[in-house]
Design a protein around this motif. Sequence first.
Motif, PDB file in Angstrom:
ATOM      1  N   GLU A  88      45.688 -38.571  55.408  1.00 58.53           N
ATOM      2  CA  GLU A  88      44.482 -37.842  55.823  1.00 58.53           C
ATOM      3  C   GLU A  88      43.509 -37.573  54.685  1.00 58.53           C
ATOM      4  O   GLU A  88      42.411 -37.080  54.911  1.00 58.53           O
ATOM      5  N   ASP A  89      43.897 -37.900  53.455  1.00 63.12           N
ATOM      6  CA  ASP A  89      42.974 -37.804  52.317  1.00 63.12           C
ATOM      7  C   ASP A  89      42.089 -39.046  52.208  1.00 63.12           C
ATOM      8  O   ASP A  89      41.182 -39.082  51.366  1.00 63.12           O
ATOM      9  N   THR A  90      42.343 -40.038  53.021  1.00 61.84           N
ATOM     10  CA  THR A  90      41.537 -41.257  52.992  1.00 61.84           C
ATOM     11  C   THR A  90      40.084 -40.949  53.324  1.00 61.84           C
ATOM     12  O   THR A  90      39.782 -40.356  54.355  1.00 61.84           O
ATOM     13  N   ALA A  91      39.201 -41.312  52.413  1.00 69.67           N
ATOM     14  CA  ALA A  91      37.772 -41.007  52.564  1.00 69.67           C
ATOM     15  C   ALA A  91      37.009 -41.592  51.383  1.00 69.67           C
ATOM     16  O   ALA A  91      37.612 -42.020  50.393  1.00 69.67           O
ATOM     17  N   VAL A  92      35.696 -41.564  51.500  1.00 71.83           N
ATOM     18  CA  VAL A  92      34.840 -41.806  50.335  1.00 71.83           C
ATOM     19  C   VAL A  92      34.577 -40.453  49.687  1.00 71.83           C
ATOM     20  O   VAL A  92      34.182 -39.498  50.374  1.00 71.83           O
ATOM     21  N   TYR A  93      34.813 -40.370  48.398  1.00 70.24           N
ATOM     22  CA  TYR A  93      34.659 -39.127  47.658  1.00 70.24           C
ATOM     23  C   TYR A  93      33.368 -39.168  46.842  1.00 70.24           C
ATOM     24  O   TYR A  93      33.093 -40.144  46.153  1.00 70.24           O
ATOM     25  N   TYR A  94      32.632 -38.074  46.921  1.00 71.48           N
ATOM     26  CA  TYR A  94      31.358 -37.949  46.222  1.00 71.48           C
ATOM     27  C   TYR A  94      31.361 -36.708  45.348  1.00 71.48           C
ATOM     28  O   TYR A  94      31.948 -35.687  45.704  1.00 71.48           O
TER      29      TYR A  94
END
Length: 123
Positions: A88-94
Amino acid sequence: VQLQASGGGLVEAGGSLRLSCKASGINFWNCAFAWFRQAPGRESEFVAYINWNGDNRYYSESVKGRFTISRDNLKNMVYLQMNNLKPEDTAVYYCGPRDINYDYNDRRSYTSWGQGTLVTVSS
């Protein structure tokens, strides 16, 4: 303002990654920073915040105890150490500097973003 995030990649659940954010064109030492993330089909989500000298750090409940935000004011860098990663940490991080005085976890407080870095956690 230029922001370049790096360090993302593919990792198995339980693994670790360290994200970096290089900022330029800004009085870096005078700025608070935050990491946000956006998963496919979902809204942007606050992850972590750090004030100008690192004395104040805040995290979302979903990452507290697993992620650590830090900064190096000599190098104009902000970091996000991510341990015990979950799918659930899968994402694009900015990353972005706080330049409007809404709450620290309000995306409206941040008006400059780089291209982000993709984190994919496999189960």
